[in-house]
Structure formats: C-alpha cells, structure tokens
Design a protein around this motif. Structure first.
Motif, mmCIF file in Angstrom:
data_model
loop_
_atom_site.group_PDB
_atom_site.id
_atom_site.type_symbol
_atom_site.label_atom_id
_atom_site.label_comp_id
_atom_site.label_asym_id
_atom_site.label_seq_id
_atom_site.Cartn_x
_atom_site.Cartn_y
_atom_site.Cartn_z
ATOM 1 N N LEU A 51 0.834 -1.191 0.000
ATOM 2 C CA LEU A 51 0.000 0.000 0.000
ATOM 3 C C LEU A 51 0.879 1.254 0.000
ATOM 4 O O LEU A 51 0.679 2.167 -0.792
ATOM 5 C CB LEU A 51 -0.916 -0.019 1.226
ATOM 6 N N VAL A 52 1.888 1.274 0.876
ATOM 7 C CA VAL A 52 2.782 2.441 0.949
ATOM 8 C C VAL A 52 3.589 2.583 -0.341
ATOM 9 O O VAL A 52 3.752 3.687 -0.854
ATOM 10 C CB VAL A 52 3.709 2.357 2.178
ATOM 11 N N ARG A 53 4.082 1.489 -0.871
ATOM 12 C CA ARG A 53 4.841 1.547 -2.123
ATOM 13 C C ARG A 53 4.004 2.113 -3.272
ATOM 14 O O ARG A 53 4.540 2.742 -4.173
ATOM 15 C CB ARG A 53 5.359 0.167 -2.506
ATOM 16 N N SER A 54 2.697 1.855 -3.235
ATOM 17 C CA SER A 54 1.828 2.352 -4.301
ATOM 18 C C SER A 54 1.448 3.821 -4.097
ATOM 19 O O SER A 54 0.838 4.414 -4.973
ATOM 20 C CB SER A 54 0.549 1.506 -4.382
ATOM 21 N N GLU A 60 10.603 9.899 -4.805
ATOM 22 C CA GLU A 60 11.374 10.520 -5.892
ATOM 23 C C GLU A 60 12.636 11.216 -5.384
ATOM 24 O O GLU A 60 13.700 11.100 -5.978
ATOM 25 C CB GLU A 60 10.477 11.512 -6.636
ATOM 26 N N SER A 61 12.527 11.942 -4.287
ATOM 27 C CA SER A 61 13.685 12.703 -3.809
ATOM 28 C C SER A 61 14.760 11.810 -3.208
ATOM 29 O O SER A 61 15.858 12.280 -2.920
ATOM 30 C CB SER A 61 13.255 13.771 -2.801
ATOM 31 N N TRP A 62 14.484 10.515 -3.028
ATOM 32 C CA TRP A 62 15.447 9.594 -2.426
ATOM 33 C C TRP A 62 16.072 8.641 -3.443
ATOM 34 O O TRP A 62 16.856 7.785 -3.075
ATOM 35 C CB TRP A 62 14.756 8.796 -1.322
ATOM 36 N N ARG A 63 15.774 8.816 -4.703
ATOM 37 C CA ARG A 63 16.249 7.849 -5.696
ATOM 38 C C ARG A 63 17.628 8.165 -6.251
ATOM 39 O O ARG A 63 18.272 7.302 -6.837
ATOM 40 C CB ARG A 63 15.239 7.706 -6.821
ATOM 41 N N TRP A 70 13.960 1.966 -7.287
ATOM 42 C CA TRP A 70 15.066 1.683 -6.383
ATOM 43 C C TRP A 70 14.713 2.000 -4.930
ATOM 44 O O TRP A 70 14.860 1.119 -4.067
ATOM 45 C CB TRP A 70 16.350 2.437 -6.812
ATOM 46 N N PRO A 71 14.243 3.219 -4.604
ATOM 47 C CA PRO A 71 13.912 3.443 -3.187
ATOM 48 C C PRO A 71 12.756 2.568 -2.712
ATOM 49 O O PRO A 71 12.746 2.127 -1.563
ATOM 50 C CB PRO A 71 13.538 4.935 -3.104
ATOM 51 N N ILE A 109 13.781 8.294 6.324
ATOM 52 C CA ILE A 109 13.262 9.228 5.319
ATOM 53 C C ILE A 109 11.892 9.773 5.707
ATOM 54 O O ILE A 109 11.423 10.726 5.109
ATOM 55 C CB ILE A 109 13.222 8.623 3.904
ATOM 56 N N GLY A 110 11.256 9.178 6.681
ATOM 57 C CA GLY A 110 9.980 9.706 7.125
ATOM 58 C C GLY A 110 9.132 8.682 7.849
ATOM 59 O O GLY A 110 9.567 7.560 8.119
ATOM 60 N N PHE A 111 7.915 9.106 8.160
ATOM 61 C CA PHE A 111 6.941 8.265 8.839
ATOM 62 C C PHE A 111 5.631 8.330 8.071
ATOM 63 O O PHE A 111 5.286 9.379 7.536
ATOM 64 C CB PHE A 111 6.701 8.767 10.270
ATOM 65 N N VAL A 112 4.918 7.211 8.044
ATOM 66 C CA VAL A 112 3.579 7.202 7.460
ATOM 67 C C VAL A 112 2.594 6.752 8.533
ATOM 68 O O VAL A 112 2.915 5.927 9.394
ATOM 69 C CB VAL A 112 3.463 6.288 6.219
#
Length: 144
Positions: A51-54, A60-63, A70-71, A109-112
């Motif tokens: 779900l998060v990957r989608s 984008e900023s981590w690729r 890749w990320p 890189i963050g939290f969801v």
C-alpha cells in the motif's frame, strides 16, 4: 509559498549529501521489515508495505540517479503502532558496506500514518494526505 520551497530545497540537499556520503562505501539493503509479532501477522505487514509503495510518498527525492523503483525496493519499515485504528511506521534505509555484512546504520526518510477506519494514509512528518492504490486497503480491512 517560498518557505515550502526552502524546506523542499533543504530536504533535497540533505538527501543528496546523504546519498553521496554513503553511496561510495555503502549501499541500502533490500526492503527489511521490523515489527513486533504481537502487533499483527506478516501477511498483513506485506499488504501494508505494498500500500505504501503504491502511494505518492516522496520516494522521488530519495532515488538519486536511479529509477523510482530503487527506493521502493530498498526502503525498510519499522512498525511503531498497529491497532484497530492506526498503523504508524518509520520508513528508512538500512545501510551496509558492500564488502562487509555487518550492520552499518540507518537513514530515516519519514513516517507514514494510516487510519484504518477512514482508509487515509498520510506523511506523518508533513501531515499531508497521500493517494495510493485502494486494492491493498481492501485486503487490509480483514487484517488484525
């Protein structure tokens, strides 16, 4: 409006510096998942990861100079909360030296945060809603 651009520019600079400094000697492991088995089962975790990957999380900023996949393939998840109402997870890279299997560190890189009742996913740092593929959300409804 300008403040948002400054924050975005600063975030990009930090991400770029992190990737440059770690990229020469270390690489990110493929996705790892860390969770307390008392929280939920692994099948439910896999559904949430998809779900998060989608979603439109700012992968984008981590690729760097790689594809956007890749990320998504290297991001790891650590679950803090998984209950009937909320799922909260930290997204990060597990770094390791390519010539050494020892753990080398992480880069968050963050939290969801996912509201299970309303099926809303948000970037918990920026408190912004994220669009995502709804099919994993349907599967997640039956997860305990």
């Amino acid at each position: 409006m300008r403040l948002k651009g400054v924050i975005h520019d600063k975030k990009l600079c930090i991400a770029f510096a992190l990737l440059i400094s770690l990229g020469y000697t270390q690489e990110a492991k493929l996705t790892q998942v860390y969770f307390d088995e008392n929280l939920t089962n692994f099948q439910c975790v896999k559904i949430f990861v998809n779900l998060v990957r989608s979603s439109y999380f700012d992968f984008e900023s981590w690729r760097g100079d790689r594809s956007i996949e890749w990320p998504k393939d290297h991001i790891s998840f650590e679950f803090d909360t998984w209950d009937k109402h909320t799922i909260l997870a930290r997204l990060f890279f597990d770094w390791q030296d390519s010539s050494n299997d020892e753990f080398q560190g992480t880069g968050t890189i963050g939290f969801v945060k996912y509201d299970r009742q309303t099926q809303k996913l948000q970037d918990a740092n920026l408190e912004t809603l994220l669009h995502f593929d709804k099919s994993p959300a349907k599967k997640l409804e039956s997860c305990e």
